[in-house]
Design an enzyme around this catalytic site. Structure first.
Site, PDB file in Angstrom:
ATOM      1  N   TYR A  33       0.952  -1.210  -0.131  1.00 16.58           N
ATOM      2  CA  TYR A  33       0.243  -0.063  -0.114  1.00 16.58           C
ATOM      3  C   TYR A  33       0.641   1.242   0.103  1.00 16.58           C
ATOM      4  CZ  TYR A  33       0.872   0.712   5.030  1.00 16.58           C
ATOM      5  OH  TYR A  33       1.512   1.205   6.180  1.00 16.58           O
ATOM      6  N   LYS A 149       6.385  -1.890   1.836  1.00 16.73           N
ATOM      7  CA  LYS A 149       5.197  -1.223   2.476  1.00 16.73           C
ATOM      8  C   LYS A 149       3.932  -2.158   2.485  1.00 16.73           C
ATOM      9  CE  LYS A 149       3.136   3.441   3.312  1.00 16.73           C
ATOM     10  NZ  LYS A 149       3.400   3.448   4.813  1.00 16.73           N
ATOM     11  N   GLU A 181      12.626   2.394  13.884  1.00 20.00           N
ATOM     12  CA  GLU A 181      11.645   3.496  13.587  1.00 20.00           C
ATOM     13  C   GLU A 181      10.488   3.319  14.380  1.00 20.00           C
ATOM     14  OE1 GLU A 181       9.913   2.810   9.611  1.00 20.00           O
ATOM     15  OE2 GLU A 181       9.880   0.526   9.744  1.00 20.00           O
ATOM     16  N   LEU A 205      10.965   1.550   6.791  1.00 23.09           N
ATOM     17  CA  LEU A 205      10.384   2.098   5.598  1.00 23.09           C
ATOM     18  C   LEU A 205      11.117   3.486   5.339  1.00 23.09           C
ATOM     19  CD1 LEU A 205       7.836   1.414   3.948  1.00 23.09           C
ATOM     20  CD2 LEU A 205       6.974   3.367   4.809  1.00 23.09           C
TER      21      LEU A 205
HETATM   22  N1  PDD Z   1       3.022   5.249   7.395  1.00 23.70           N
HETATM   23  N2  PDD Z   1       7.577   3.938   8.841  1.00 23.70           N
HETATM   24  C1  PDD Z   1       6.609   3.202   8.920  1.00 23.70           C
HETATM   25  C2  PDD Z   1       6.561   1.835   9.278  1.00 23.70           C
HETATM   26  C3  PDD Z   1       5.102   3.706   8.472  1.00 23.70           C
HETATM   27  O1  PDD Z   1       4.089   3.099   8.385  1.00 23.70           O
HETATM   28  C4  PDD Z   1       5.299   5.293   7.929  1.00 23.70           C
HETATM   29  C5  PDD Z   1       4.112   5.889   7.198  1.00 23.70           C
HETATM   30  C6  PDD Z   1       6.702   5.867   7.976  1.00 23.70           C
HETATM   31  C7  PDD Z   1       6.475   7.226   7.192  1.00 23.70           C
HETATM   32  O2  PDD Z   1       6.658   7.293   5.831  1.00 23.70           O
HETATM   33  P1  PDD Z   1       6.041   8.492   5.048  1.00 23.70           P
HETATM   34  O3  PDD Z   1       7.014   9.726   5.500  1.00 23.70           O
HETATM   35  O4  PDD Z   1       6.440   8.092   3.591  1.00 23.70           O
HETATM   36  O5  PDD Z   1       4.650   8.555   5.425  1.00 23.70           O
HETATM   37  C8  PDD Z   1       7.762   5.172   8.431  1.00 23.70           C
HETATM   38  C9  PDD Z   1       1.681   5.599   6.805  1.00 23.70           C
HETATM   39  C10 PDD Z   1       1.390   7.273   7.107  1.00 23.70           C
HETATM   40  C11 PDD Z   1       0.548   4.768   7.342  1.00 23.70           C
HETATM   41  O6  PDD Z   1       0.695   3.583   7.426  1.00 23.70           O
HETATM   42  O7  PDD Z   1      -0.440   5.247   7.481  1.00 23.70           O
END
Ligand code: PDD
Length: 288
Positions: A33, A149, A181, A205
């Site tokens: 996703y 993801k 993270e 991620l």
């Molecule tokens: N999640 N690490 C993890 C495990 C995440 O699920 C996310 C973002 C990030 C940050 O990535 P980005 O800056 O590209 O949003 C890091 C999204 C927002 C979610 O699952 O809703």
């Protein structure tokens, strides 16, 4: 939630968008996703998000269901169907499709399931930005391919619930004594005025917001480095930040019940938050 969603080639009302129970996303969590923030109608870094989606699909060997022009078209249609929302969060999900239950891949004739929908983008309220949030730590119990993801988010769900059970905002994960993270965010620390970020690898991620923060640090002369962050450095940090498309940048002022820095968002955070908001108003909102 928007009334209109995109499912497998059609735009249709959310209530009519259904997926068979044998979809491998439902049965195995076999899919990937993206979450893309949309500011004043402009999807932020759409290409970078689509690149990450392409990479996630390649990593789990699902063929690309739409080409770049088609993804852009779907994004545009859903954004305009939701133009009443100032800011949106576009959600894309691709699963390996519908097939009799068997762990091995189905025949190549099975088409991936594609869902795209738009939701209101909810960013942290200003009070939370000003007060900072609390977090806990936990062992990173996830697998070894966290750069994908994937929709199979059970470990993240359990870790995030641990934070909710402690009435805190996020769980920061440690693997082999090093910070990886958050359960749904990337993490930065500040030590003696220097911003530090863990390196991108298979244990985290590669966040789009993570890139923005490092770019802003570079552009505005904030000392920074990308390096492994040990548990000891995390716990003794002057500042800790969370970043994501929905959290933007948020200060952690207490970790496992212990105060971080002065117990308030620090000076480097305040500078970065201001830079991020300025970037949002002048670049993200104008489609830059
Ligand atoms: N999640 N690490 C993890 C495990 C995440 O699920 C996310 C973002 C990030 C940050 O990535 P980005 O800056 O590209 O949003 C890091 C999204 C927002 C979610 O699952 O809703």
């Amino acid at each position: 939630m928007s009334d209109t969603v995109y499912l497998n080639g059609s735009f249709l009302p959310l209530e009519q968008a259904t997926v068979p129970v044998l979809d491998r996303g439902f049965i195995f969590g076999d899919g990937v996703y993206e979450v893309i923030p949309v500011y004043s109608g402009h999807p932020f870094r759409l290409d970078e998000h689509l690149d990450r989606l392409t990479n996630s699909l390649d990593e789990i060997r699902i063929r690309q269901p739409l080409d770049r022009a088609a993804w852009r078209h779907v994004a545009r249609e859903l954004i305009s169907a939701n133009h009443h929302l100032q800011d949106q969060s576009l959600y894309i999900q691709v699963t390996r499709g519908v097939a009799p239950r068997d762990q091995a891949f189905p025949p190549a004739t099975v088409t991936p399931t594609v869902l795209v929908m738009s939701m209101p983008l909810v960013t942290p309220p200003v009070e939370l930005v000003e007060s900072g949030v609390s977090a806990i730590t936990a062992l990173d119990i996830r697998w070894q391919r966290c750069n994908i993801k994937a929709v199979s988010l059970l470990a993240n769900v359990l870790l995030r619930q641990e934070a909710a059970d402690h009435d805190v905002a996020e769980t920061l994960m440690l693997r082999d004594g090093y910070l990886t993270e958050g359960s749904s965010s990337n993490v930065f620390i500040v030590k003696q005025g220097k911003l530090l970020a863990p390196p991108k690898n298979q244990y985290m991620l590669p966040g789009i917001t993570y890139d923005v923060i490092l770019e802003l640090a570079e552009r505005h002369g904030i000392p920074h480095a990308v390096e492994m962050i040990s548990e000891e450095r995390l716990r003794s940090a002057d500042e800790i930040w969370l970043t994501s498309s929905t959290k933007e940048v948020l200060a952690v002022v207490s970790l496992d019940g212990k105060i971080i820095g002065t117990g308030e968002p620090g000076p480097v955070f305040s500078r970065m938050y201001a830079l991020y908001q300025e970037f949002k108003q002048h670049i993200m909102r104008t489609g830059g």
